[in-house]
Design a protein around this motif. Structure first.
Motif, PDB file in Angstrom:
ATOM      1  N   ALA A 181      -1.142  17.589  26.810  1.00  0.00           N
ATOM      2  CA  ALA A 181      -0.745  17.867  28.196  1.00  0.00           C
ATOM      3  C   ALA A 181      -1.536  19.037  28.768  1.00  0.00           C
ATOM      4  O   ALA A 181      -1.976  19.013  29.922  1.00  0.00           O
ATOM      5  CB  ALA A 181       0.750  18.163  28.254  1.00  0.00           C
ATOM      6  N   TYR A 185      -4.233  19.236  31.932  1.00  0.00           N
ATOM      7  CA  TYR A 185      -4.074  20.219  33.000  1.00  0.00           C
ATOM      8  C   TYR A 185      -5.347  21.054  33.184  1.00  0.00           C
ATOM      9  O   TYR A 185      -5.830  21.258  34.297  1.00  0.00           O
ATOM     10  CB  TYR A 185      -2.886  21.125  32.683  1.00  0.00           C
ATOM     11  CG  TYR A 185      -2.764  22.316  33.603  1.00  0.00           C
ATOM     12  CD1 TYR A 185      -2.379  22.156  34.934  1.00  0.00           C
ATOM     13  CD2 TYR A 185      -3.054  23.591  33.144  1.00  0.00           C
ATOM     14  CE1 TYR A 185      -2.279  23.243  35.779  1.00  0.00           C
ATOM     15  CE2 TYR A 185      -2.956  24.682  33.979  1.00  0.00           C
ATOM     16  CZ  TYR A 185      -2.573  24.511  35.300  1.00  0.00           C
ATOM     17  OH  TYR A 185      -2.471  25.583  36.131  1.00  0.00           O
ATOM     18  N   CYS A 340       6.033  18.395  31.003  1.00  0.00           N
ATOM     19  CA  CYS A 340       5.696  16.993  30.756  1.00  0.00           C
ATOM     20  C   CYS A 340       6.810  16.366  29.934  1.00  0.00           C
ATOM     21  O   CYS A 340       7.644  17.051  29.343  1.00  0.00           O
ATOM     22  CB  CYS A 340       4.333  16.852  30.074  1.00  0.00           C
ATOM     23  SG  CYS A 340       4.212  17.561  28.445  1.00  0.00           S
ATOM     24  N   PHE A 365       3.829  17.859  36.711  1.00  0.00           N
ATOM     25  CA  PHE A 365       2.858  16.771  36.821  1.00  0.00           C
ATOM     26  C   PHE A 365       3.412  15.707  37.768  1.00  0.00           C
ATOM     27  O   PHE A 365       4.626  15.496  37.845  1.00  0.00           O
ATOM     28  CB  PHE A 365       2.609  16.148  35.448  1.00  0.00           C
ATOM     29  CG  PHE A 365       1.559  16.859  34.648  1.00  0.00           C
ATOM     30  CD1 PHE A 365       0.219  16.585  34.822  1.00  0.00           C
ATOM     31  CD2 PHE A 365       1.916  17.819  33.717  1.00  0.00           C
ATOM     32  CE1 PHE A 365      -0.751  17.239  34.080  1.00  0.00           C
ATOM     33  CE2 PHE A 365       0.958  18.474  32.966  1.00  0.00           C
ATOM     34  CZ  PHE A 365      -0.392  18.181  33.150  1.00  0.00           C
ATOM     35  N   CYS A 371       0.912  12.188  31.484  1.00  0.00           N
ATOM     36  CA  CYS A 371      -0.014  13.303  31.251  1.00  0.00           C
ATOM     37  C   CYS A 371      -0.444  13.427  29.798  1.00  0.00           C
ATOM     38  O   CYS A 371      -1.575  13.827  29.513  1.00  0.00           O
ATOM     39  CB  CYS A 371       0.602  14.611  31.742  1.00  0.00           C
ATOM     40  SG  CYS A 371       2.107  15.094  30.892  1.00  0.00           S
TER      41      CYS A 371
END
Length: 612
Positions: A181, A185, A340, A365, A371
């Protein structure tokens, strides 16, 4: 056709997702129904055949005992594991034990009883995901990065790898879910260097938290925490228990006893939980379950759900807090909080996280279900040799979540790799082996100095050793953790060139997880006890070494008959010493003095060797 193309797979407890990075962008690969996520649900049709995904959930209502889900939470566990035992009340399908105490899932097809292991079931889901990916990409896909919870142990990781291999994949890497995750990002946003973020990942079956720092082209995992028995399904169970309670108290009906009812009610509870993420109350309509009551309506206010689930919510915050404390990172230094996992949509969870960080805004998200798969796709592209997958390289550095070591003679934990060491890692320790021509290393994970308070992992046997006096044979003991978090233990004696190696499983011991306290919190709470125990172990080992060398010299110098009474005394004291506990510290001190008085003069008179 590009044979080197690699995909990312989030093999989830509730839903699975497949993604690929090509030509500079990430793409979610939809299933045959057009869905971006596929329920990790398998339905074995009574007359033969297998259905997977959303349709499997729908038709399983007719025969719930053939609908298998939450497979990921069964992976790598023993049947007597507390989670499995507690879950027997909730699962409509049958779980039993095989000869090795591993769980097997049973159902009937064509009037024949069929048994499947969690690994075989994971293979079926991965084969389906592979099929979807190949249909969308119009080519064969054999390479993948697959995500796992950060707190998946060695057995769970090895089972995942074996399932993927059976499904036709070469796994480039098992990537921890919160790391995936964070990767998604970092690469999708223009993040400055020396940026510290926290990932809070609450999915359907597991909870992970990780603190990561981006600096100099790397993403370093500073600390991880988690619980592989905490997730959205546990929140569903809170609602399900409430429904059971209402039906029992108001209608004198015990729905727990009927697998059909459990399955149908569980679906209702899952729907109610999702509804409460955007509404202040959910209405649960129960049709055709309770005799004489064809339709029952139960209203569930959000406040009541939050009260029922409050302990689970707080558990995630406690794990988050311990993670920060362990990494010695202040709340103020966290620059971004990344959410997430589908369960992070719950308003109360968002409120509690923000409140913990002093009202800090959370980074949500657009779709928390995707994600992790996106991060896996990015990592796959970095490891791929395909020209279509050229991507900015960002090195990912993971950590060992729990300390590893082996059992000493005095029941102490001899630490070899400490928790939060960077992965991959390899560490060796020189030790003396007291056996004749063989040795045993019992391997544990945990933070306690008393090895019996930690989790037993497995045994490594070393045979064919060079005969040597007590304390004079040196063995190099090594623990090696690879990129996938797979632990290999190795012992080597140089003189005889004897080597033994084993991949350690976390579930070889006889004890269940309920009996083992191996958390950091347990170690912190028992710091003073552990300091006292460590001192006691050294005392025991010192006395044991003295007695072993003394008895060895009596034997090799043919003095056993001359000093028969002393030999018997020393042998009996060695046996007594083995069973002594930390509260007998004064007894061991007294025994040491008594042994020295009886033995020192003899040792000096006959020039005993190798005396400590």
């Amino acid at each position: 056709m590009d044979d080197d193309l690699a995909i990312g797979i989030d093999l989830g407890t509730t839903n699975s997702c497949v993604s690929v990075y090509t030509k500079g962008r990430i793409r979610i690969l939809e299933n045959e129904r057009g869905g971006k996520v596929t329920p990790s649900f398998i339905y074995f049709q009574p007359q033969g055949g297998i259905v997977i995904g959303e349709h499997a959930k729908t038709i399983s209502v007719h025969k719930p005992e053939n609908g298998i889900y939450e497979i990921k939470r069964l992976v790598g566990r023993k049947f007597d594991d507390t989670y499995i035992q507690k879950s027997l009340d909730y699962f409509p399908f049958e779980i039993s034990s095989d000869v090795s105490n591993s769980p097997v899932i049973s159902f009937k097809q064509n009037n024949t009883r069929i048994e499947k292991t969690p690994q075989e079931l994971c293979t079926i889901i991965l084969q389906e995901l592979k099929k979807y990916a190949e249909a969308k990409l119009n080519q064969t896909v054999n390479k993948a990065v697959i995500t796992v919870p950060a707190y998946f142990n060695v057995t769970q990781r090895e089972v995942t790898l074996a399932a993927a291999k059976s499904a036709g994949f070469t796994v480039l890497k098992l990537l921890n879910e919160p790391t995936a995750a964070a990767l998604a990002y970092y690469l999708e946003n223009d993040i400055v260097e020396n940026h510290i973020s926290l990932v809070y990942d609450l999915g359907g079956g597991t909870f992970d938290v990780a603190v990561l720092e981006k600096k100099f082209g790397t993403v370093e995992v500073l600390c991880v925490g988690g619980d592989t028995q905490l997730g959205g399904h546990d929140l569903d169970n809170c609602i399900l228990e409430y429904i059971f309670e209402v039906l029992r108290n108001d209608y004198e009906y015990h729905a727990k006893m009927d697998p059909d009812d459990k399955r149908r009610l569980r679906i209702k509870c899952e729907e109610a939980k999702k509804e409460l993420s955007s509404a202040n109350e959910a209405v649960i309509t129960i049709n055709g379950v309770v005799p004489k009551h064809p339709k029952i309506i139960i209203t569930l206010p959000r406040t009541l759900f939050e009260k029922k689930a409050s302990k689970l919510f707080q558990r995630t915050i406690d794990i988050l807090h311990n993670c920060l404390v362990d990494a010695k990172i202040s709340k103020e230094s966290i620059q971004e909080i990344i959410l997430c996992g589908g369960s992070t949509r719950i308003p109360k969870i968002q409120e509690m996280i923000s409140e913990y960080f002093g009202g800090k805004q959370l980074n949500k998200f657009v779709n928390p279900d995707e994600c992790v798969a996106e991060g896996a796709a990015l990592q796959a592209a970095m490891l791929s040799t395909s020209k279509k997958q050229d991507i900015e390289q960002l090195e990912m550095v993971d950590l060992v979540p729990i300390s590893l070591g082996y059992r000493s003679l005095g029941e102490g934990m001899r630490f070899v790799i400490r928790r939060n060491t960077k992965i991959p890692t390899k560490a060796s320790i020189m030790c003396t082996n007291e056996g004749d021509t063989s040795g045993i290393f019992e391997i544990y994970e945990g933070e306690r100095t008393d090895v019996r308070k930690n989790r037993y992992l497995g045994k490594l046997f070393l045979d064919g050793l060079t005969p040597a006096p007590p304390g004079q044979r040196s063995v190099i003991f090594t623990l090696d953790i690879d990129n996938n978090g797979i632990l290999t233990a190795r012992a080597e004696e140089k003189v005889s060139n004897t080597v033994s190696e084993v991949k350690v499983n976390y579930t070889r011991g006889d004890r269940s997880e309920f009996e083992i306290k191996n958390s950091l919190l347990d170690a912190v709470e028992n710091q003073e006890i552990d300091k006292k125990f460590k001192k006691f172990v050294k005392m025991k080992e010192k006395l044991d070494a003295y007695l072993s060398s003394f008895l060895y010299n009596l034997d090799t110098k043919n003095l056993s008959e001359k000093y028969r009474s002393v030999q018997i005394f020393c042998s009996e004291r060695m046996n007594d010493l083995y069973d002594m506990e930390v509260d007998q510290e004064n007894t061991v001190k007294g025994l040491y003095k008594e042994v020295k008085i009886k033995c020192n003069a003899i040792a000096e008179r006959h020039n005993f060797e190798y005396m400590p």
